[in-house]
Design a protein around this motif. Structure first.
Motif, mmCIF file in Angstrom:
data_model
loop_
_atom_site.group_PDB
_atom_site.id
_atom_site.type_symbol
_atom_site.label_atom_id
_atom_site.label_comp_id
_atom_site.label_asym_id
_atom_site.label_seq_id
_atom_site.Cartn_x
_atom_site.Cartn_y
_atom_site.Cartn_z
ATOM 1 N N VAL A 37 0.833 -1.203 0.000
ATOM 2 C CA VAL A 37 0.000 0.000 0.000
ATOM 3 C C VAL A 37 0.870 1.255 0.000
ATOM 4 O O VAL A 37 0.559 2.247 -0.679
ATOM 5 C CB VAL A 37 -0.952 -0.011 1.203
ATOM 6 N N ALA A 38 1.981 1.224 0.755
ATOM 7 C CA ALA A 38 2.877 2.386 0.784
ATOM 8 C C ALA A 38 3.432 2.671 -0.601
ATOM 9 O O ALA A 38 3.581 3.840 -0.997
ATOM 10 C CB ALA A 38 4.012 2.151 1.770
ATOM 11 N N GLY A 39 3.748 1.618 -1.370
ATOM 12 C CA GLY A 39 4.222 1.821 -2.730
ATOM 13 C C GLY A 39 3.168 2.469 -3.602
ATOM 14 O O GLY A 39 3.471 3.354 -4.418
ATOM 15 N N ALA A 40 1.913 2.032 -3.426
ATOM 16 C CA ALA A 40 0.834 2.631 -4.211
ATOM 17 C C ALA A 40 0.598 4.084 -3.811
ATOM 18 O O ALA A 40 0.409 4.958 -4.666
ATOM 19 C CB ALA A 40 -0.447 1.811 -4.024
ATOM 20 N N SER A 49 7.427 9.230 0.085
ATOM 21 C CA SER A 49 8.289 8.945 -1.064
ATOM 22 C C SER A 49 8.881 7.542 -0.937
ATOM 23 O O SER A 49 9.064 7.027 0.173
ATOM 24 C CB SER A 49 9.408 9.973 -1.161
ATOM 25 N N ILE A 50 9.214 6.924 -2.082
ATOM 26 C CA ILE A 50 9.807 5.583 -2.088
ATOM 27 C C ILE A 50 11.124 5.586 -1.322
ATOM 28 O O ILE A 50 11.417 4.667 -0.535
ATOM 29 C CB ILE A 50 10.028 5.105 -3.535
ATOM 30 N N GLY A 51 11.938 6.611 -1.546
ATOM 31 C CA GLY A 51 13.224 6.676 -0.860
ATOM 32 C C GLY A 51 13.090 6.725 0.644
ATOM 33 O O GLY A 51 13.825 6.041 1.376
ATOM 34 N N GLY A 143 19.814 -7.049 1.708
ATOM 35 C CA GLY A 143 18.669 -7.944 1.807
ATOM 36 C C GLY A 143 17.384 -7.204 2.106
ATOM 37 O O GLY A 143 16.328 -7.511 1.535
ATOM 38 N N ALA A 144 17.454 -6.211 2.993
ATOM 39 C CA ALA A 144 16.263 -5.407 3.299
ATOM 40 C C ALA A 144 15.811 -4.624 2.078
ATOM 41 O O ALA A 144 14.602 -4.482 1.819
ATOM 42 C CB ALA A 144 16.575 -4.458 4.455
ATOM 43 N N LEU A 145 16.778 -4.128 1.303
ATOM 44 C CA LEU A 145 16.446 -3.383 0.083
ATOM 45 C C LEU A 145 15.747 -4.284 -0.935
ATOM 46 O O LEU A 145 14.734 -3.893 -1.534
ATOM 47 C CB LEU A 145 17.724 -2.797 -0.521
ATOM 48 N N VAL A 146 16.260 -5.493 -1.121
ATOM 49 C CA VAL A 146 15.648 -6.442 -2.067
ATOM 50 C C VAL A 146 14.258 -6.846 -1.592
ATOM 51 O O VAL A 146 13.295 -6.875 -2.366
ATOM 52 C CB VAL A 146 16.554 -7.681 -2.235
ATOM 53 N N TRP A 147 14.164 -7.155 -0.309
ATOM 54 C CA TRP A 147 12.892 -7.624 0.267
ATOM 55 C C TRP A 147 11.803 -6.565 0.165
ATOM 56 O O TRP A 147 10.685 -6.838 -0.286
ATOM 57 C CB TRP A 147 13.129 -8.013 1.727
ATOM 58 N N ALA A 148 12.121 -5.330 0.565
ATOM 59 C CA ALA A 148 11.116 -4.263 0.552
ATOM 60 C C ALA A 148 10.891 -3.721 -0.849
ATOM 61 O O ALA A 148 9.774 -3.322 -1.196
ATOM 62 C CB ALA A 148 11.550 -3.130 1.479
ATOM 63 N N GLY A 149 11.958 -3.718 -1.666
ATOM 64 C CA GLY A 149 11.835 -3.146 -3.007
ATOM 65 C C GLY A 149 10.802 -3.849 -3.850
ATOM 66 O O GLY A 149 10.064 -3.207 -4.615
ATOM 67 N N GLY A 155 3.491 -2.297 -5.539
ATOM 68 C CA GLY A 155 2.500 -1.293 -5.184
ATOM 69 C C GLY A 155 2.459 -0.158 -6.188
ATOM 70 O O GLY A 155 1.377 0.354 -6.524
ATOM 71 N N VAL A 156 3.634 0.251 -6.694
ATOM 72 C CA VAL A 156 3.689 1.311 -7.707
ATOM 73 C C VAL A 156 3.047 0.858 -9.010
ATOM 74 O O VAL A 156 2.234 1.572 -9.613
ATOM 75 C CB VAL A 156 5.151 1.746 -7.940
ATOM 76 N N VAL A 157 3.402 -0.349 -9.453
ATOM 77 C CA VAL A 157 2.891 -0.862 -10.729
ATOM 78 C C VAL A 157 1.383 -1.047 -10.688
ATOM 79 O O VAL A 157 0.666 -0.732 -11.647
ATOM 80 C CB VAL A 157 3.598 -2.191 -11.086
#
Length: 324
Positions: A37-40, A49-51, A143-149, A155-157
């Motif tokens: 949801v945060a990505g959306a 923001s995503i960052g 790993g956190a970056l891959v997992w959350a990304g 969510g963005v797509v």
């Protein structure tokens, strides 16, 4: 979910941070729906923001994973075994996690969070194997970056689709929550039933005590084979002397030189001797009737060795603390 959107709009990063922190600490509060949801919402002007979301996620992961790292470094194998004992699928999680980390090293942290049940266990393994802390932080952050990304990108797509879901949940939120809770409860019951069924099945495999095994090994009239079914990569000093190493599902080529009437004892380092009992069950089905699982596993053997020879146990202790 409408409440979730409102909370994200008003509290945003704090809520994401706390949700991820709780999940990575081991609480049953999945963070992926929140990240999705945060990505959306990041596509909206009022959304985070995503960052900023990625920064909050990585910070939460590093905090909770560092706690697992130092717990593993201080407590070692008993802590790992305790985690698996309370897991919904404890039968092979110690062996699989050890094998993964011992084969790949700290690089396994890059994808460990994507594997069910491997996140906390892998971070604990990093501490147990004395991985340098800065190295651990680097790979854990990746790993956190891959997992959350992945969740944020999804969510963005699918942001338009998420908006539709949020609107539906706003109208029928209480029904949806009840369905999710019932589904989760059924899932937990099913996993506990599988665990109970496995324990009952492997409980039929006979156990041999460490004392009985040592007495039989000392007798010259009847050969005995000891099989180690723990993770590959464990230092030889951490095995029972003379033990053969076998994989859970590997062919029995290591036993080709032994008669099928040979006594075989299988040991592991997992709760309820689960992995040892599973391999012993396979061996019995393959025509090796004199097969046992070692009661208490490797830990019981090591404890008995320490009780019989405390000076040697004290000498070996530093090596044993880092072998797993």
């Amino acid at each position: 979910m409408g409440d979730l959107q409102a909370l994200l709009d008003s509290h945003g990063l704090s809520l994401v941070f706390l949700n991820v922190l709780a999940e990575q600490a081991g609480l049953p509060v999945p963070a992926y729906p929140m990240l999705f949801v945060a990505g959306a919402l990041s596509m909206q002007e009022s959304g985070p923001s995503i960052g900023a979301v990625l920064f909050a996620v990585i910070a939460a992961c590093l905090i909770s994973d560092s706690a697992w790292y130092f717990a593993g470094k201080r407590l070692g194998q008993p802590m790992l075994r305790t985690i698996c004992r309370v897991s919904l699928s404890p039968d092979t999680c110690i062996r699989q996690t050890q094998s993964l980390y011992l084969r790949v090293g700290p690089r396994s942290l890059v994808f460990a969070k994507l594997l069910p049940g491997a996140g906390a266990l892998s971070t604990a393994m990093a501490g147990m194997t004395a991985t340098p802390f800065l190295t651990f932080l680097f790979y854990d952050a990746l790993g956190a970056l891959v997992w959350a990304g992945g969740a944020l990108l999804a969510g963005v797509v699918f942001s338009d689709f998420v908006d539709t879901i949020l609107a539906a949940f706003s109208a029928y939120g209480h029904i949806a929550v009840e369905i999710v809770l019932v589904g989760f409860a059924l899932f937990v019951v099913w996993r506990f039933w599988k665990r109970w069924h496995m324990l009952r099945r492997t409980g039929r495999i006979p156990r041999m005590t460490v004392m009985e095994m040592e007495q039989r090994r000392g007798a010259a009239d009847r050969p005995m084979v000891v099989v180690d079914v723990r993770a590959h990569g464990t230092s030889p000093i951490e095995r029972i002397p003379g033990a053969l190493v076998m994989e859970m599902r590997a062919p029995f080529s290591a036993l080709a030189d032994h008669d099928k009437g040979t006594d075989i004892v299988v040991y592991c380092a997992c709760p309820h001797e689960m992995s040892a009992a599973v391999l012993a069950e396979r061996l019995r089905s393959a025509g090796y009737p004199n097969t046992w699982a070692l009661a208490g596993g490797f830990d019981e053997w090591k404890r008995l060795q320490g009780a019989l020879n405390p000076q040697a146990a004290a000498t070996d202790a530093p090596t044993q603390a880092t072998a797993h």
